[in-house]
Design a protein around this motif. Structure first.
Motif, PDB file in Angstrom:
ATOM      1  N   GLU A  97     -39.787 -85.141  35.162  1.00 41.45           N
ATOM      2  CA  GLU A  97     -39.135 -84.503  34.014  1.00 41.45           C
ATOM      3  C   GLU A  97     -38.467 -85.549  33.123  1.00 41.45           C
ATOM      4  OE1 GLU A  97     -35.603 -81.216  33.103  1.00 41.45           O
ATOM      5  OE2 GLU A  97     -36.396 -81.420  35.150  1.00 41.45           O
ATOM      6  N   ALA A  98     -37.827 -86.533  33.759  1.00 44.67           N
ATOM      7  CA  ALA A  98     -37.180 -87.600  32.999  1.00 44.67           C
ATOM      8  C   ALA A  98     -38.208 -88.442  32.254  1.00 44.67           C
ATOM      9  CB  ALA A  98     -36.361 -88.475  33.942  1.00 44.67           C
ATOM     10  N   ILE A  99     -39.348 -88.716  32.900  1.00 46.16           N
ATOM     11  CA  ILE A  99     -40.398 -89.520  32.262  1.00 46.16           C
ATOM     12  C   ILE A  99     -40.977 -88.781  31.057  1.00 46.16           C
ATOM     13  CG2 ILE A  99     -42.749 -90.406  32.604  1.00 46.16           C
ATOM     14  CD1 ILE A  99     -41.902 -91.150  35.461  1.00 46.16           C
ATOM     15  N   VAL A 100     -41.225 -87.490  31.217  1.00 44.82           N
ATOM     16  CA  VAL A 100     -41.760 -86.687  30.107  1.00 44.82           C
ATOM     17  C   VAL A 100     -40.797 -86.693  28.932  1.00 44.82           C
ATOM     18  CG1 VAL A 100     -42.342 -84.344  29.369  1.00 44.82           C
ATOM     19  CG2 VAL A 100     -43.203 -85.218  31.568  1.00 44.82           C
ATOM     20  N   LEU A 101     -39.521 -86.510  29.225  1.00 51.67           N
ATOM     21  CA  LEU A 101     -38.513 -86.461  28.168  1.00 51.67           C
ATOM     22  C   LEU A 101     -38.404 -87.805  27.442  1.00 51.67           C
ATOM     23  CD1 LEU A 101     -36.254 -85.059  26.638  1.00 51.67           C
ATOM     24  CD2 LEU A 101     -34.700 -85.635  28.530  1.00 51.67           C
ATOM     25  N   LEU A 102     -38.345 -88.900  28.196  1.00 55.46           N
ATOM     26  CA  LEU A 102     -38.262 -90.223  27.572  1.00 55.46           C
ATOM     27  C   LEU A 102     -39.487 -90.514  26.714  1.00 55.46           C
ATOM     28  CD1 LEU A 102     -36.800 -92.203  30.616  1.00 55.46           C
ATOM     29  CD2 LEU A 102     -35.699 -91.988  28.374  1.00 55.46           C
ATOM     30  N   THR A 103     -40.658 -90.096  27.205  1.00 54.13           N
ATOM     31  CA  THR A 103     -41.900 -90.285  26.430  1.00 54.13           C
ATOM     32  C   THR A 103     -41.829 -89.533  25.112  1.00 54.13           C
ATOM     33  OG1 THR A 103     -43.163 -90.527  28.495  1.00 54.13           O
ATOM     34  CG2 THR A 103     -44.406 -90.007  26.493  1.00 54.13           C
ATOM     35  N   GLU A 104     -41.366 -88.287  25.163  1.00 54.03           N
ATOM     36  CA  GLU A 104     -41.263 -87.479  23.942  1.00 54.03           C
ATOM     37  C   GLU A 104     -40.281 -88.094  22.948  1.00 54.03           C
ATOM     38  OE1 GLU A 104     -40.204 -83.599  25.223  1.00 54.03           O
ATOM     39  OE2 GLU A 104     -42.199 -83.094  25.999  1.00 54.03           O
ATOM     40  N   LEU A 105     -39.158 -88.555  23.445  1.00 52.50           N
ATOM     41  CA  LEU A 105     -38.152 -89.151  22.561  1.00 52.50           C
ATOM     42  C   LEU A 105     -38.687 -90.410  21.881  1.00 52.50           C
ATOM     43  CD1 LEU A 105     -34.910 -88.755  24.745  1.00 52.50           C
ATOM     44  CD2 LEU A 105     -35.484 -87.509  22.643  1.00 52.50           C
TER      45      LEU A 105
END
Length: 710
Positions: free
Chosen positions: A239-247
């Motif tokens: 979840e953290a990786i997905v969020l950082l990628t989106e940002l």
């Protein structure tokens, strides 16, 4: 008489092998010393002045044999290890592949807070505005569960606060600064990342209105990922990786923001790759979206901020150091050229090293990645970078070349490329043990596939480099870092070269056999000779080497050498027309090198005495025939070799007699000289200088050691 003998003994024990036929001795040197000094020389030729059979030469031979055994025993044990590991070609290739990558090629440094990537700002929290107790890491690690849970609840409560005034934002930042100071401790990091704090940090990363707070949250996440020693299965890393990628994707043009977010993304990716490698199977909660790999690859592009370039390359370098499915995401057709472009166009050494290191680790997965670079920029450009690079860059590039060769990629081009071989050989001058070891390994791979390159390597002083590093890696020597690795690579190369020598001699003998007695060799035969005869200098290089000589001067070698001398006798007598096949210069060079090879052997008496029967039966007869040669040079060197060899062999027989061993005074050696050489002495002694000198040396040895010859 005695003076002549002592000079002969001294030369036999100490003279360096020579590839030329320049005569060093003069008539003055061979005269008795008293005669030169103008004193009476009568006593020199009295029978009473004849030395006893216990001669200095005999002592020298005994000492030389002992020294030979002692000096070669340590290296022999290493080569036996290599032989045991390489009972077949498949074993050799398997052992070779194990040596391509070392721990030194796969070292890891942090992505976050890496001073070589970006300058670090010292962060301090303010005790006055921190609304929780400032426990030290030691205090936190010793807390009971109830106290620990109370502490976490207070931290999460402060981070979850919905107040939007300036004071609330400062308070959150101050709390995050505090968390950064305790997150660098492994035990605390492991407990925090597995606690309810991590989902709260993700929520703040997603929803915080203030980008300064988001940046500090990302920093805490990155530090936790870097320092945690164990990752629980239920930690929402994906979840953290997905969020950082989106940002990052949404704010791709904001370089400053990417500098804050990329370290956290990279440390999380490396964490799950490391955990997957450790546990040997992936977890569903650790799935990485393809968008993450796409975003990171885009960060390598031309025109991007240098720090962003460096962070992206560092992430790829770390993740691809592991054997995990997450590393596979970076393996694309374009990644090689992109990293190479970053390497060649960067002005910062640390970035150049990171880019080439990342490419090296990708090559471990996909050797074609480096091939695509060579095909795009050309081998010449790559070799220039190899020759001029700093040590770490050279190490990574040699590793990639070795990985390619081991897989057969670009093999036929590289093993035929002289510039490639000479560039790699020059790297044996490097002060780095790892670079020299890898250069030896590449040369081994080349020689396995192309024996002819051994000549070029010898001309580029390969044997000298082998001898130098062989001394450094001898058992008992003080070992430097990487010496064990160097020793393994060196032993495999030495073992292979020793194994190749019989094939080289066999090819030469076969080519000469095919034209033996022919006045007009065919085109095919001439072509075969032109391929094989130039390899004879390789034999000379190896015989003159203290590393190779004990391994190659065997009875089989001397038998083959005797066969070569018989061919030379046939060529010299005109029975075989070698000049017509390869040209007079090539023919003369071959004969000169062949004779020089045995001259080199005579500098080490122990080899002649150990195999004295083979020398007497196979080598001396054709040498005696060459004394009748029309070529003054061949006649001179043959007589010199006979003189040296006879003196040594007769000394050996004297020693055998003293030990009570049977000695036949009518030995083959004496018969050969009596029947084939002495009848020619009238013409030999009347020949121009310095031929008579060597004839007299031979008579000295005969009369001194064998009364029957008088």
């Amino acid at each position: 008489h005695k003076n002549l003998h002592n000079r002969s003994s001294s030369r036999a024990g100490n003279k360096l092998p020579s590839t030329s036929f320049k005569v060093v001795e003069t008539q003055i040197e061979l005269c008795p010393k008293s005669a030169v000094d103008g004193e009476s020389n009568d006593s020199i030729f009295l029978l009473s002045s004849r030395p006893t059979p216990r001669t200095s030469t005999a002592v020298e031979i005994s000492d030389a044999t002992t020294a030979l055994i002692q000096n070669s025993s340590q290296r022999d044990s290493c080569l036996k290890n290599a032989k045991n590991m390489c009972s077949s070609q498949q074993d050799m290739e398997s052992r070779l592949k194990e040596l391509i990558y070392t721990e030194s090629d796969l070292t890891i440094t942090s992505i976050i807070d890496n001073p070589k990537i970006m300058k670090q700002v010292t962060v301090r929290f303010d005790l006055r505005t921190l609304h929780i107790p400032t426990y030290s890491a030691e205090k936190l690690s010793s807390m009971k569960d109830m106290d620990w849970n109370d502490f976490l609840e207070r931290v999460c409560s402060l981070l979850d606060s919905t107040k939007k005034n300036t004071g609330a934002a400062c308070s959150k930042r101050n709390l995050l600064y505090y968390l950064c100071t305790v997150a660098v401790h492994k035990e605390i990091a492991s407990r925090l990342i597995s606690s309810q704090l991590f989902p709260v940090l993700i929520q703040q990363l997603r929803a915080a209105a203030n980008w300064d707070i988001r940046a500090e949250v990302a920093r805490v996440v990155g530090l936790l990922a870097l320092h945690t020693s164990e990752l629980g299965e239920n930690v929402p890393v994906s979840e953290a990786i997905v969020l950082l990628t989106e940002l990052i994707r949404e704010n791709f043009r904001n370089s400053k923001l990417k500098q804050c977010l990329l370290p956290a993304l990279g440390e999380l990716l490396y964490l799950i790759a490391r955990e997957e490698e450790k546990r040997e199977h992936p977890r569903e909660r650790w799935v990485v979206p393809s968008a993450a790999y796409i975003v990171l690859t885009r960060c390598l592009r031309e025109g991007e901020d240098t720090v962003v370039n460096h962070l992206a390359a560092k992430i790829i370098e770390n993740v691809c150091s592991t054997f995990s499915c997450h590393a596979q995401g970076f393996i694309t057709g374009e990644i090689g050229p992109v990293l190479w472009y970053l390497f060649t166009h960067s002005a910062v050494d640390s970035l150049k090293i990171t880019a080439i290191s990342a490419l090296c680790r990708i090559t471990r997965y996909l050797p074609n990645a480096f091939q695509s670079v060579i095909e795009k920029v050309g081998l010449t450009a790559v070799l220039i970078s190899l020759a001029n690079g700093i040590c770490k860059i050279q190490q990574y590039m040699l590793t990639m070349f070795s990985a390619m060769l081991s897989c057969g990629i670009y093999l036929q081009r590289l093993i035929q490329e002289k510039d490639f071989v000479t560039t790699v050989t020059r790297l044996l001058e490097s002060p780095s043990t790892f670079i020299r070891a890898k250069a030896f390994l590449i040369l081994l791979q080349v020689l396995i596939n192309n024996r002819e390159m051994l000549l070029l390597s010898c001309q580029a002083r390969l044997v000298m480099y082998i001898e130098r590093d062989s001394r450094k890696t001898m058992p008992g020597k003080e070992q430097q870092g990487g010496s064990e690795y160097l020793s393994k690579c060196l032993d495999l190369l030495i073992y292979h070269i020793v194994q190749e020598l019989p094939g080289i001699l066999g090819d030469i003998i076969t080519a000469l056999t095919n034209v033996s007695g022919r006045k007009h060799p065919s085109t095919v035969q001439a072509k075969q000779l032109k391929m094989c005869l130039p390899m004879m200098p390789v034999v000379l290089h190896l015989v003159t080497s203290q590393v190779f000589r004990p391994q190659i001067v065997t009875e089989e070698f001397l038998l083959n050498y005797g066969t070569l001398l018989n061919f030379i006798r046939s060529i010299d007598s005109g029975e075989t027309n070698l000049d017509g096949a390869v040209g007079q210069p090539a023919s003369e060079e071959f004969i000169k090198t062949t004779l020089s090879t045995f001259e080199a052997v005579t500098q080490h008496p122990a080899f002649l005495t150990i195999h004295h029967l083979t020398v007497e039966d196979c080598i001396l007869p054709p040498l005696v025939s060459l004394v009748r040669s029309q070529n003054v040079e061949w006649r001179l060197i043959s007589l010199r070799l006979i003189s040296e060899t006879t003196s040594l062999l007769l000394s050996h027989e004297v020693m055998a007699e003293e030990k009570g061993e049977s000695l036949n005074s009518n030995s083959k050696l004496l018969c050969l000289i009596r029947d084939s050489l002495l009848p020619q002495y009238k013409h030999i002694l009347m020949a121009p200088d310095p031929v008579p000198m060597y004839a007299l040396k031979l008579l000295v040895a005969l009369t001194e050691h064998s009364p029957a010859s008088v």
